[in-house]
Design a protein around this motif. Structure first.
Motif, PDB file in Angstrom:
ATOM      1  N   GLN A 288       0.828  -1.204   0.000  1.00  0.00           N
ATOM      2  CA  GLN A 288       0.000   0.000   0.000  1.00  0.00           C
ATOM      3  C   GLN A 288       0.865   1.257   0.000  1.00  0.00           C
ATOM      4  O   GLN A 288       0.580   2.218  -0.717  1.00  0.00           O
ATOM      5  CB  GLN A 288      -0.917   0.031   1.222  1.00  0.00           C
ATOM      6  N   ALA A 289       1.923   1.253   0.795  1.00  0.00           N
ATOM      7  CA  ALA A 289       2.815   2.414   0.854  1.00  0.00           C
ATOM      8  C   ALA A 289       3.441   2.685  -0.508  1.00  0.00           C
ATOM      9  O   ALA A 289       3.451   3.826  -0.989  1.00  0.00           O
ATOM     10  CB  ALA A 289       3.893   2.199   1.907  1.00  0.00           C
ATOM     11  N   MET A 290       3.968   1.636  -1.146  1.00  0.00           N
ATOM     12  CA  MET A 290       4.608   1.794  -2.454  1.00  0.00           C
ATOM     13  C   MET A 290       3.616   2.297  -3.508  1.00  0.00           C
ATOM     14  O   MET A 290       3.937   3.177  -4.314  1.00  0.00           O
ATOM     15  CB  MET A 290       5.217   0.478  -2.907  1.00  0.00           C
ATOM     16  N   LEU A 291       2.396   1.747  -3.493  1.00  0.00           N
ATOM     17  CA  LEU A 291       1.397   2.164  -4.480  1.00  0.00           C
ATOM     18  C   LEU A 291       0.913   3.586  -4.224  1.00  0.00           C
ATOM     19  O   LEU A 291       0.701   4.361  -5.158  1.00  0.00           O
ATOM     20  CB  LEU A 291       0.219   1.190  -4.471  1.00  0.00           C
ATOM     21  N   THR A 292       0.726   3.943  -2.957  1.00  0.00           N
ATOM     22  CA  THR A 292       0.293   5.305  -2.630  1.00  0.00           C
ATOM     23  C   THR A 292       1.331   6.325  -3.078  1.00  0.00           C
ATOM     24  O   THR A 292       1.011   7.313  -3.748  1.00  0.00           O
ATOM     25  CB  THR A 292       0.048   5.452  -1.117  1.00  0.00           C
ATOM     26  N   PHE A 293       2.592   6.080  -2.730  1.00  0.00           N
ATOM     27  CA  PHE A 293       3.646   7.033  -3.081  1.00  0.00           C
ATOM     28  C   PHE A 293       3.944   7.015  -4.582  1.00  0.00           C
ATOM     29  O   PHE A 293       4.295   8.046  -5.165  1.00  0.00           O
ATOM     30  CB  PHE A 293       4.901   6.751  -2.265  1.00  0.00           C
ATOM     31  N   ALA A 294       3.798   5.845  -5.217  1.00  0.00           N
ATOM     32  CA  ALA A 294       3.957   5.787  -6.669  1.00  0.00           C
ATOM     33  C   ALA A 294       2.870   6.612  -7.350  1.00  0.00           C
ATOM     34  O   ALA A 294       3.132   7.339  -8.319  1.00  0.00           O
ATOM     35  CB  ALA A 294       3.902   4.338  -7.147  1.00  0.00           C
ATOM     36  N   ALA A 295       1.631   6.506  -6.842  1.00  0.00           N
ATOM     37  CA  ALA A 295       0.518   7.280  -7.399  1.00  0.00           C
ATOM     38  C   ALA A 295       0.743   8.778  -7.213  1.00  0.00           C
ATOM     39  O   ALA A 295       0.460   9.578  -8.113  1.00  0.00           O
ATOM     40  CB  ALA A 295      -0.787   6.854  -6.738  1.00  0.00           C
ATOM     41  N   MET A 296       1.280   9.163  -6.072  1.00  0.00           N
ATOM     42  CA  MET A 296       1.538  10.582  -5.825  1.00  0.00           C
ATOM     43  C   MET A 296       2.633  11.113  -6.748  1.00  0.00           C
ATOM     44  O   MET A 296       2.518  12.223  -7.285  1.00  0.00           O
ATOM     45  CB  MET A 296       1.914  10.788  -4.357  1.00  0.00           C
ATOM     46  N   ASN A 297       3.694  10.327  -6.917  1.00  0.00           N
ATOM     47  CA  ASN A 297       4.751  10.731  -7.852  1.00  0.00           C
ATOM     48  C   ASN A 297       4.220  10.793  -9.281  1.00  0.00           C
ATOM     49  O   ASN A 297       4.563  11.699 -10.055  1.00  0.00           O
ATOM     50  CB  ASN A 297       5.922   9.757  -7.784  1.00  0.00           C
ATOM     51  N   LEU A 298       3.384   9.828  -9.641  1.00  0.00           N
ATOM     52  CA  LEU A 298       2.814   9.780 -10.981  1.00  0.00           C
ATOM     53  C   LEU A 298       1.906  10.982 -11.228  1.00  0.00           C
ATOM     54  O   LEU A 298       1.926  11.580 -12.308  1.00  0.00           O
ATOM     55  CB  LEU A 298       2.033   8.478 -11.161  1.00  0.00           C
ATOM     56  N   LYS A 299       1.127  11.336 -10.245  1.00  0.00           N
ATOM     57  CA  LYS A 299       0.230  12.494 -10.360  1.00  0.00           C
ATOM     58  C   LYS A 299       1.024  13.780 -10.561  1.00  0.00           C
ATOM     59  O   LYS A 299       0.688  14.617 -11.413  1.00  0.00           O
ATOM     60  CB  LYS A 299      -0.633  12.598  -9.100  1.00  0.00           C
ATOM     61  N   LYS A 300       2.098  13.930  -9.778  1.00  0.00           N
ATOM     62  CA  LYS A 300       2.935  15.125  -9.910  1.00  0.00           C
ATOM     63  C   LYS A 300       3.631  15.150 -11.274  1.00  0.00           C
ATOM     64  O   LYS A 300       3.699  16.189 -11.936  1.00  0.00           O
ATOM     65  CB  LYS A 300       3.957  15.163  -8.768  1.00  0.00           C
ATOM     66  N   LEU A 301       4.154  13.992 -11.673  1.00  0.00           N
ATOM     67  CA  LEU A 301       4.801  13.869 -12.980  1.00  0.00           C
ATOM     68  C   LEU A 301       3.820  14.222 -14.098  1.00  0.00           C
ATOM     69  O   LEU A 301       4.166  14.963 -15.032  1.00  0.00           O
ATOM     70  CB  LEU A 301       5.313  12.436 -13.164  1.00  0.00           C
ATOM     71  N   ALA A 302       2.590  13.698 -14.008  1.00  0.00           N
ATOM     72  CA  ALA A 302       1.589  13.941 -15.048  1.00  0.00           C
ATOM     73  C   ALA A 302       1.194  15.412 -15.124  1.00  0.00           C
ATOM     74  O   ALA A 302       1.088  15.991 -16.215  1.00  0.00           O
ATOM     75  CB  ALA A 302       0.356  13.078 -14.781  1.00  0.00           C
ATOM     76  N   ASN A 303       0.986  16.032 -13.986  1.00  0.00           N
ATOM     77  CA  ASN A 303       0.579  17.446 -13.978  1.00  0.00           C
ATOM     78  C   ASN A 303       1.697  18.369 -14.456  1.00  0.00           C
ATOM     79  O   ASN A 303       1.447  19.370 -15.132  1.00  0.00           O
ATOM     80  CB  ASN A 303       0.126  17.850 -12.572  1.00  0.00           C
ATOM     81  N   TRP A 304       2.933  18.028 -14.102  1.00  0.00           N
ATOM     82  CA  TRP A 304       4.050  18.899 -14.451  1.00  0.00           C
ATOM     83  C   TRP A 304       4.479  18.760 -15.909  1.00  0.00           C
ATOM     84  O   TRP A 304       5.124  19.661 -16.446  1.00  0.00           O
ATOM     85  CB  TRP A 304       5.242  18.607 -13.538  1.00  0.00           C
ATOM     86  N   THR A 305       4.153  17.646 -16.525  1.00  0.00           N
ATOM     87  CA  THR A 305       4.564  17.438 -17.930  1.00  0.00           C
ATOM     88  C   THR A 305       3.404  17.575 -18.894  1.00  0.00           C
ATOM     89  O   THR A 305       3.586  17.391 -20.112  1.00  0.00           O
ATOM     90  CB  THR A 305       5.188  16.039 -18.100  1.00  0.00           C
ATOM     91  N   TRP A 306       2.219  17.898 -18.404  1.00  0.00           N
ATOM     92  CA  TRP A 306       1.036  18.008 -19.264  1.00  0.00           C
ATOM     93  C   TRP A 306       1.183  19.163 -20.243  1.00  0.00           C
ATOM     94  O   TRP A 306       1.465  20.299 -19.860  1.00  0.00           O
ATOM     95  CB  TRP A 306      -0.207  18.211 -18.396  1.00  0.00           C
ATOM     96  N   ARG A 307       1.012  18.865 -21.510  1.00  0.00           N
ATOM     97  CA  ARG A 307       1.154  19.892 -22.551  1.00  0.00           C
ATOM     98  C   ARG A 307      -0.179  20.269 -23.186  1.00  0.00           C
ATOM     99  O   ARG A 307      -0.217  21.043 -24.122  1.00  0.00           O
ATOM    100  CB  ARG A 307       2.102  19.383 -23.634  1.00  0.00           C
ATOM    101  N   GLY A 308      -1.251  19.691 -22.685  1.00  0.00           N
ATOM    102  CA  GLY A 308      -2.574  20.031 -23.231  1.00  0.00           C
ATOM    103  C   GLY A 308      -2.887  19.232 -24.466  1.00  0.00           C
ATOM    104  O   GLY A 308      -2.042  18.516 -25.001  1.00  0.00           O
ATOM    105  N   PRO A 309      -4.119  19.335 -24.963  1.00  0.00           N
ATOM    106  CA  PRO A 309      -4.532  18.588 -26.153  1.00  0.00           C
ATOM    107  C   PRO A 309      -3.757  19.007 -27.398  1.00  0.00           C
ATOM    108  O   PRO A 309      -3.385  20.167 -27.549  1.00  0.00           O
ATOM    109  CB  PRO A 309      -6.020  18.927 -26.291  1.00  0.00           C
ATOM    110  N   CYS A 310      -3.461  18.054 -28.240  1.00  0.00           N
ATOM    111  CA  CYS A 310      -2.743  18.347 -29.477  1.00  0.00           C
ATOM    112  C   CYS A 310      -3.643  19.143 -30.419  1.00  0.00           C
ATOM    113  O   CYS A 310      -4.842  18.880 -30.513  1.00  0.00           O
ATOM    114  CB  CYS A 310      -2.312  17.046 -30.157  1.00  0.00           C
ATOM    115  N   PRO A 311      -3.087  20.121 -31.147  1.00  0.00           N
ATOM    116  CA  PRO A 311      -3.894  20.905 -32.075  1.00  0.00           C
ATOM    117  C   PRO A 311      -4.402  20.026 -33.226  1.00  0.00           C
ATOM    118  O   PRO A 311      -3.729  19.099 -33.643  1.00  0.00           O
ATOM    119  CB  PRO A 311      -2.925  21.976 -32.572  1.00  0.00           C
ATOM    120  N   ALA A 312      -5.568  20.351 -33.698  1.00  0.00           N
ATOM    121  CA  ALA A 312      -6.192  19.574 -34.777  1.00  0.00           C
ATOM    122  C   ALA A 312      -5.411  19.770 -36.077  1.00  0.00           C
ATOM    123  O   ALA A 312      -4.849  20.817 -36.335  1.00  0.00           O
ATOM    124  CB  ALA A 312      -7.621  20.013 -34.949  1.00  0.00           C
TER     125      ALA A 312
END
Length: 451
Positions: A427-451
């Protein structure tokens, strides 16, 4: 103007793709863009038969289901499955169509028992996500902020039995015993013989979850819990974690956690901790590793109205103390616990004007104890006054303390529904992995690709 919406839309038939119903900035889209989950196939390849047996649930789907639970703080896998059944974003994330039957909530539990129980799969997933964040330059492991938090165990605090347990030997005991005997021999004392006697103490053991530990925070809170010993960087990414019973003190796990972070991520140049870690051994361990210790001020434990220990000056050359009235307190002996004793002359003390503020001893003898590794604590005190240490210590509330707050408030880590050290570690590994993944996803999000 009052308007009424009819219910005819419930039976309307439309041709629509699942992808069209997921908002462009939904977290699952950000996660899917941030990391390719195909690496999971390589991690579990030896756990599946390639040419025999019934087709199993796709392991990537299994792991994505678990991440859905921990990313969004859903209480249990049973509730997670219910959410996936009705939430189009979750269905899109695991790759299931509108009509595909979602796996039963027990599927992950059975796979855990049969395939993943004695593996380090979840630890590998945690470090794979962390490595992805490091590759993209988001992690700064130069400073590790370390602390622990208690997570309530899935155990009734009233169901326990008292047992006599052996007190575990401290990891550094052999090193300390060796230096104690060296110090005694330098002062003309006989070295201590090896101590073979085992210490024991009475503890409360839960009959529900024996691997949890009885934890007493104050007079109002007594329960069985686990301790999550965790390290984070200055940007809030979790660098590593170890789980123990709630009755294991923070200071006993720091060397293991720092070693884990060093091996898996890299050696930090500084480690910031709270007052619970301010011990001679930890100060020595960090400095021997050439890691800068960042520790806070701790108040003197002398009773009010009595002279503080710092008012007695230590003379390193003569290895003695000098009291405020000028009397010398020479070395007397070194104890098994590693403390050197310095004692005053009672004949000189009995007429001292500061006697009542100095000691309560009936024979008028002032005794001062100094640990054989006290020099390391003294160096910690010198570093505490530097601007760098002040700046780093102030960041604890923005880093590791915030990590624990977010984990408990947003990711369901206030207590565990699982029992046993291995499952709680998962549970600890999955919780902290999810938190790192969430931060990684938000910080690298570039938005929808242009049409």
């Amino acid at each position: 103007m009052l308007s009424k919406h009819t219910k005819e839309g419930r039976n309307q038939i439309e041709m629509v793709a699942l992808d069209e119903l997921v908002p462009e900035d939904h977290l699952v889209r950000k996660v899917e863009q941030a990391i390719d989950f195909e690496f999971i196939y390589d991690l579990v390849e030896d756990k599946y038969c390639l040419d025999n047996g019934r087709p199993g649930i796709d392991p990537v789907v299994l792991i994505k289901m678990v991440f859905t639970q921990y990313l969004f703080g859903i209480r249990s896998m049973r509730q997670t499955i219910k959410e996936i059944e009705t939430n189009v974003a979750y269905r899109w994330f695991i790759g299931y169509s509108f009509k595909e039957k979602i796996p039963h909530f027990s599927t992950f539990g059975k796979n855990y028992v049969r395939r993943f129980h004695d593996t380090d799969l979840f630890e590998q997933i945690f470090y794979r996500i962390l490595k992805e964040a490091m590759t993209k330059g988001l992690v700064d492991p130069s400073v590790a902020f370390i602390d622990s938090t208690h997570v309530k165990a899935n155990a009734n605090k009233k169901k326990f039995e008292k047992k006599i347990a052996r007190v575990e030997t401290r990891t550094y005991q052999d090193q300390l015993d060796k230096e104690i005997n060296i110090d005694r021999e330098e002062h003309g004392k006989k070295p201590f013989p090896p101590q073979n006697k085992e210490e024991s103490k009475e503890i409360k053991v839960s009959t529900t979850d024996p691997e949890s530990g009885y934890y007493v925070k104050d007079e109002r809170e007594k329960l069985f819990a686990y301790s999550f010993h965790t390290a984070s960087d200055s940007r809030g990414f979790i660098l590593g974690s170890l789980v123990t019973g709630g009755n294991v003190h923070d200071s006993r796990m720091l060397d293991k956690l720092v070693t884990q972070v060093t091996d898996k991520v890299g050696k930090p140049s500084s480690v910031a901790v709270d007052a619970g870690y301010k011990t001679p051994h930890i100060a020595k361990f960090l400095m021997d590793q050439e890691i800068r210790p960042v520790m806070p001020y701790t108040r003197p434990r002398t009773k009010d109205g009595y002279l503080r220990k710092y008012e007695y000056v230590y003379d390193e050359y003569f290895d003695s103390y000098l009291c405020p009235e000028g009397q010398i307190l020479p070395y007397r002996t070194t104890t098994r616990d590693g403390y050197k004793q310095y004692a005053s002359n009672p004949l000189e003390c009995k007429d001292c004007p500061l006697l009542e503020r100095c000691t309560q001893s009936k024979n008028h003898t002032k005794m001062i104890h100094r640990h054989v590794w006290q020099d390391y604590i003294d160096e910690v005190e010198h570093l505490r006054h530097t601007e760098l240490n002040k700046t780093l210590y102030a960041k604890r509330k923005e880093t590791i303390e915030r990590v624990f707050a977010d984990a408990k408030e947003k990711h369901g880590m206030r207590w565990t529904t699982l029992r046993g050290l291995k499952k709680v570690s998962m549970q600890a590994m999955l919780t902290f992995a999810a938190m790192n993944l969430k931060k990684l996803a938000n910080w690298t999000w570039r938005g929808p690709c242009p049409a």
